[in-house]
Structures are given as C-alpha cells and as structure tokens.
Design an enzyme around this catalytic site. Sequence first.
Site, mmCIF file in Angstrom:
data_model
loop_
_atom_site.group_PDB
_atom_site.id
_atom_site.type_symbol
_atom_site.label_atom_id
_atom_site.label_comp_id
_atom_site.label_asym_id
_atom_site.label_seq_id
_atom_site.Cartn_x
_atom_site.Cartn_y
_atom_site.Cartn_z
ATOM 1 N N TYR A 145 2.718 11.171 39.670
ATOM 2 C CA TYR A 145 1.781 10.416 38.821
ATOM 3 C C TYR A 145 0.470 11.185 38.698
ATOM 4 O O TYR A 145 -0.078 11.666 39.700
ATOM 5 C CB TYR A 145 1.527 9.017 39.422
ATOM 6 C CG TYR A 145 2.790 8.183 39.366
ATOM 7 C CD1 TYR A 145 3.119 7.451 38.229
ATOM 8 C CD2 TYR A 145 3.694 8.186 40.425
ATOM 9 C CE1 TYR A 145 4.315 6.724 38.150
ATOM 10 C CE2 TYR A 145 4.890 7.474 40.358
ATOM 11 C CZ TYR A 145 5.191 6.755 39.214
ATOM 12 O OH TYR A 145 6.380 6.063 39.140
ATOM 13 N N SER A 146 -0.035 11.267 37.461
ATOM 14 C CA SER A 146 -1.326 11.933 37.233
ATOM 15 C C SER A 146 -2.431 11.117 37.885
ATOM 16 O O SER A 146 -2.451 9.888 37.752
ATOM 17 C CB SER A 146 -1.648 12.019 35.740
ATOM 18 O OG SER A 146 -0.587 12.556 35.025
ATOM 19 N N CYS A 323 -1.371 15.049 27.002
ATOM 20 C CA CYS A 323 -0.714 14.378 28.129
ATOM 21 C C CYS A 323 -0.118 13.054 27.670
ATOM 22 O O CYS A 323 -0.746 12.306 26.919
ATOM 23 C CB CYS A 323 -1.730 14.136 29.250
ATOM 24 S SG CYS A 323 -0.948 13.605 30.782
ATOM 25 N N GLU A 363 1.026 18.439 29.512
ATOM 26 C CA GLU A 363 1.793 17.786 30.584
ATOM 27 C C GLU A 363 2.384 16.512 30.000
ATOM 28 O O GLU A 363 1.683 15.517 29.800
ATOM 29 C CB GLU A 363 0.886 17.455 31.773
ATOM 30 C CG GLU A 363 1.686 17.069 32.998
ATOM 31 C CD GLU A 363 0.883 17.281 34.269
ATOM 32 O OE1 GLU A 363 0.935 18.393 34.827
ATOM 33 O OE2 GLU A 363 0.174 16.345 34.666
ATOM 34 N N TYR A 365 5.898 13.767 29.965
ATOM 35 C CA TYR A 365 6.980 13.321 30.853
ATOM 36 C C TYR A 365 7.753 12.171 30.240
ATOM 37 O O TYR A 365 7.322 11.615 29.256
ATOM 38 C CB TYR A 365 6.405 12.915 32.208
ATOM 39 C CG TYR A 365 5.142 12.078 32.138
ATOM 40 C CD1 TYR A 365 5.209 10.693 31.956
ATOM 41 C CD2 TYR A 365 3.860 12.674 32.213
ATOM 42 C CE1 TYR A 365 4.054 9.931 31.889
ATOM 43 C CE2 TYR A 365 2.704 11.908 32.151
ATOM 44 C CZ TYR A 365 2.808 10.533 31.989
ATOM 45 O OH TYR A 365 1.662 9.783 31.912
HETATM 46 P P1 FAD Z 1 13.539 5.579 37.556
HETATM 47 O O1 FAD Z 1 14.098 4.449 38.311
HETATM 48 O O2 FAD Z 1 13.519 6.913 38.201
HETATM 49 O O3 FAD Z 1 14.268 5.652 36.174
HETATM 50 C C1 FAD Z 1 14.085 6.754 35.343
HETATM 51 C C2 FAD Z 1 15.418 7.075 34.749
HETATM 52 O O4 FAD Z 1 15.837 5.983 33.940
HETATM 53 C C3 FAD Z 1 15.407 8.267 33.817
HETATM 54 O O5 FAD Z 1 15.581 9.455 34.524
HETATM 55 C C4 FAD Z 1 16.565 7.953 32.904
HETATM 56 O O6 FAD Z 1 17.758 8.368 33.505
HETATM 57 C C5 FAD Z 1 16.557 6.465 32.829
HETATM 58 N N1 FAD Z 1 15.920 5.986 31.605
HETATM 59 C C6 FAD Z 1 14.609 5.895 31.349
HETATM 60 N N2 FAD Z 1 14.383 5.405 30.114
HETATM 61 C C7 FAD Z 1 15.602 5.175 29.591
HETATM 62 C C8 FAD Z 1 16.039 4.669 28.339
HETATM 63 N N3 FAD Z 1 15.166 4.300 27.392
HETATM 64 N N4 FAD Z 1 17.368 4.578 28.104
HETATM 65 C C9 FAD Z 1 18.260 4.949 29.071
HETATM 66 N N5 FAD Z 1 17.899 5.436 30.270
HETATM 67 C C10 FAD Z 1 16.596 5.543 30.526
HETATM 68 N N6 FAD Z 1 4.114 7.819 34.810
HETATM 69 C C11 FAD Z 1 3.113 6.925 34.710
HETATM 70 O O7 FAD Z 1 3.341 5.729 34.517
HETATM 71 N N7 FAD Z 1 1.798 7.323 34.827
HETATM 72 C C12 FAD Z 1 1.453 8.611 35.062
HETATM 73 O O8 FAD Z 1 0.265 8.935 35.156
HETATM 74 C C13 FAD Z 1 2.513 9.565 35.182
HETATM 75 N N8 FAD Z 1 2.228 10.856 35.404
HETATM 76 C C14 FAD Z 1 3.236 11.771 35.508
HETATM 77 C C15 FAD Z 1 2.912 13.105 35.735
HETATM 78 C C16 FAD Z 1 3.909 14.045 35.818
HETATM 79 C C17 FAD Z 1 3.542 15.502 36.058
HETATM 80 C C18 FAD Z 1 5.261 13.648 35.688
HETATM 81 C C19 FAD Z 1 6.364 14.659 35.781
HETATM 82 C C20 FAD Z 1 5.594 12.333 35.480
HETATM 83 C C21 FAD Z 1 4.593 11.367 35.389
HETATM 84 N N9 FAD Z 1 4.889 10.015 35.198
HETATM 85 C C22 FAD Z 1 3.860 9.115 35.058
HETATM 86 C C23 FAD Z 1 6.288 9.522 35.157
HETATM 87 C C24 FAD Z 1 6.733 9.076 36.566
HETATM 88 O O9 FAD Z 1 6.839 10.224 37.402
HETATM 89 C C25 FAD Z 1 8.100 8.393 36.605
HETATM 90 O O10 FAD Z 1 9.040 9.223 35.967
HETATM 91 C C26 FAD Z 1 8.121 7.044 35.929
HETATM 92 O O11 FAD Z 1 7.220 6.156 36.567
HETATM 93 C C27 FAD Z 1 9.535 6.437 36.031
HETATM 94 O O12 FAD Z 1 9.913 6.414 37.367
HETATM 95 P P2 FAD Z 1 10.755 5.181 37.949
HETATM 96 O O13 FAD Z 1 11.080 5.468 39.363
HETATM 97 O O14 FAD Z 1 10.076 3.901 37.654
HETATM 98 O O15 FAD Z 1 12.064 5.230 37.051
#
Ligand code: FAD
Length: 365
Positions: A145-146, A323, A363, A365
């Site tokens: 997360y940023s 971003c 950046e 994601y």
């Molecule tokens: P997970 O449970 O890991 O689910 C994600 C997975 O669900 C995906 O890989 C995909 O397989 C599936 N999926 C997602 N959408 C769909 C769809 N529409 N249809 C079908 N399948 C789908 N997030 C923020 O909120 N704020 C930030 O500031 C932020 N900064 C980031 C900075 C960087 C450098 C990076 C790489 C990512 C950032 N993210 C940010 C994103 C964050 O890291 C997570 O990816 C996001 O919160 C989702 O994680 P999760 O565990 O909730 O989802």
Amino acid sequence: MANNPLDRIKEDLQNLAKAAGKTLNMDVKPESFDDVIAPVVEQKASEKAAAPAATASAAKAEEPAKKKKPKPGANAPINIYRPKDPYVGKCLSNEELVREGGEGTVKHLIFDISGGDLEYIEGQSIGIIPEGTDDNGKPHKLRLYSIASTRHGDHLDDKTVSLCVRQLEYKDPETNEKVLGVCSTHLCNMEPGSDVKITGPVGKEMLLPDDPTANVIMIATGTGIAPFRAYLWRMFKEQHADYAFRGTAWLFFGCAYTPNILYKKELEELQETFPNNFKLSYAISREQKNSEGGKMYIQHRIAENADALWDLIQQEKTHTYICGLKGMEGGIDEGMSVAADKNNVNWEEYRKAMKKEHRWHVETY
Ligand code: FAD
C-alpha cells in the site's frame, strides 16, 4: 609538431580541448596520464549526457532536460522490516473517505509505529500482512500500500504512518457471487487498537525530488491519491528548514462521483491557500462531460490543459507522477499526445526520454 611524446600528447589535448571550447592549463605538471586526460574525458562524457534526449520529431518543441539526472532519494530507507519478522504496530484510527452518494469503501488508516525503527519517505509503500491463511493453509502473503502521509506522519511527531485503502469488491466471474479482497477487507474493517503487521518500506519509483523549485505534475485515480497527499502535505502543510516548496504542483484527480473525491476538503483548502503554487483539476466521469459530450475522464482534462502542461513538461525540473488503476497510462498517453501533436512531437519517444531522465514516474496496480 612536437617531437617529445609528452609534448605531442599535450598538443593533441590542447586541440581536443579547443574543439570542445575549453582551455586546458598545461602548466600544471601531470602526475599521471589520467591527470591529463581526465578533464577532456569528463567533458566528453558530459557532452554525451547532454545530447538531446527526447528530440524525437521535435521540429518546433524545445528539447527536454539536457542531462541525465540522478535518481531522486538514492538514500531512501528500504526493507527495515521483512515479512519473516514484520513490525507489529497499532491501528490508531480508521475513517471512511467516501461520502454519502459515492460508490465503494475507501478508508484512511493511521498506524502507530512509535515502538520500532520503521521510517519512510514520501512516495514509498509499506507491506501489510493480513491475519489468517490462504486456500492452501499458508499464512497470507503481504500486500503493498502506498503511504499517504509524510515522513513525519499525520500527527507530525514521526510516530505514525497512514494508508488510503479501497476495499476490493467484485463479482466472481463464474459463480457471480460477491468476493471481498482479503487484505483490503482486513484493513477496512480494522478496529482502532488492533495490531497490524507491517513490512518495508519499499519503493523508489515515486520519490519526490529534493529540489524545492521542481514542478510536480500528479495524475491520480482513486487511491492513487495516496502518495500525492504525502507530497502535498510536505510541500504546503509542513515547515522544513531544507525544503520550502516554490515550484508548481498540479494534481489531476479522476473518479466516478463527487463524493468519491478523496481528501476533497483538505485538497481544496490547500488550493485556496496556495493558489499560485497549487492547481487542482478533477475529472468526474459520471457527472462531468468532455468537449464531445462524453464522460469526462482524466485524459480529457489533460487534453483540455494541453498547452499549459506542455509548457510545464518541457522544463527540466518538471516531474510527472501517475498513480492508481492499472491501465490508466493509456488514457494519459492519449491526453498528452494532444499536447505533443500540437508541437509536432512524437509523444511516445518524448515520454521514453523523460523516463530516462527520471522525471516520468508510474505506479499503477
Ligand atoms: P485479494 O484477496 O488479494 O484479491 C485480489 C485478486 O482478486 C486479484 O489478484 C484477482 O485475482 C482477483 N480479482 C480482483 N478483481 C477482480 C475482478 N474484477 N474480477 C475477477 N477477479 C478479480 N491498494 C489500495 O487500496 N491503496 C493503495 O494505496 C495501494 N497501493 C498499492 C501500491 C502498490 C505498489 C501496489 C503494487 C499495490 C497497491 N494497492 C493499493 C493494491 C493492494 O496491494 C492490493 O492489491 C489490494 O488491496 C487488493 O488486495 P486484497 O488482498 O484485498 O485482494
């Protein structure tokens, strides 16, 4: 022509230096061959670096930055805490950022990090390890997360770090059932007082230039605002002996509805207080119309401001940061092409050259 080999070298060097428009002081007795050759070689190297980087088909446009700049923040802290031994902080607060009528859930979270060695600078990210195990029974992996606060934290005491987190929610394409993201739900539902496992910090792509006179163009969708909140707080809210921002900061923010403009009140207060240094442009897709009557996306706002942006982007000290949602770069290229086309410049080549000069930062994601 000189007969003595050293005199011949001197003569050659004088000629080289003359060609480069420099005068060499040959009265200094060289200690070694390197002492003599070095100034010319350095001159050559810097000339090479000064070769037009993004001339592209730039018939009319000025060349962009001349020298390859060092990457900003080479000394940024990295991976103070690793996944095997994360820092365990405490959630201090968890507040909804989406207002009535907006879509989805986005939270501003503040964590106490006073008990450890975690430090970070603006533009970096931290990792969060959610509780529990994945489908294979293994502990969940970290998500990045940023960081949304400056290095001094929202309480200005160097004891906190803040995030801006959207709860991931989507329909499973096969079952059509609602799925909630693991880590984003863990964070969005986090109660103040709870423990939070933090790793990092990581990331050097989005660091702010140290130069307080640099111009900073920021283009964000949704939670992509996080690092820009940190920049703007550093630029305008805090006082630093070594950083008093004097450049132009311009934030483009794209979202669906007005209630989804994250940190709206704070941004507008800054804009009112610093109208000469901070420009704020929204693209609200479901409410505003572009010049062709379609939805207003960020690329339309950029195209609308093409002339001013082009003037700014050509200045060596202008950095552009993007971003947010993956895929938003395409729209930005579209918007910027409008500016470049007007100046007979190939946008793609120009962008690549800016990237090389470390003044195009992405950046998504
Ligand atoms: P997970 O449970 O890991 O689910 C994600 C997975 O669900 C995906 O890989 C995909 O397989 C599936 N999926 C997602 N959408 C769909 C769809 N529409 N249809 C079908 N399948 C789908 N997030 C923020 O909120 N704020 C930030 O500031 C932020 N900064 C980031 C900075 C960087 C450098 C990076 C790489 C990512 C950032 N993210 C940010 C994103 C964050 O890291 C997570 O990816 C996001 O919160 C989702 O994680 P999760 O565990 O909730 O989802």
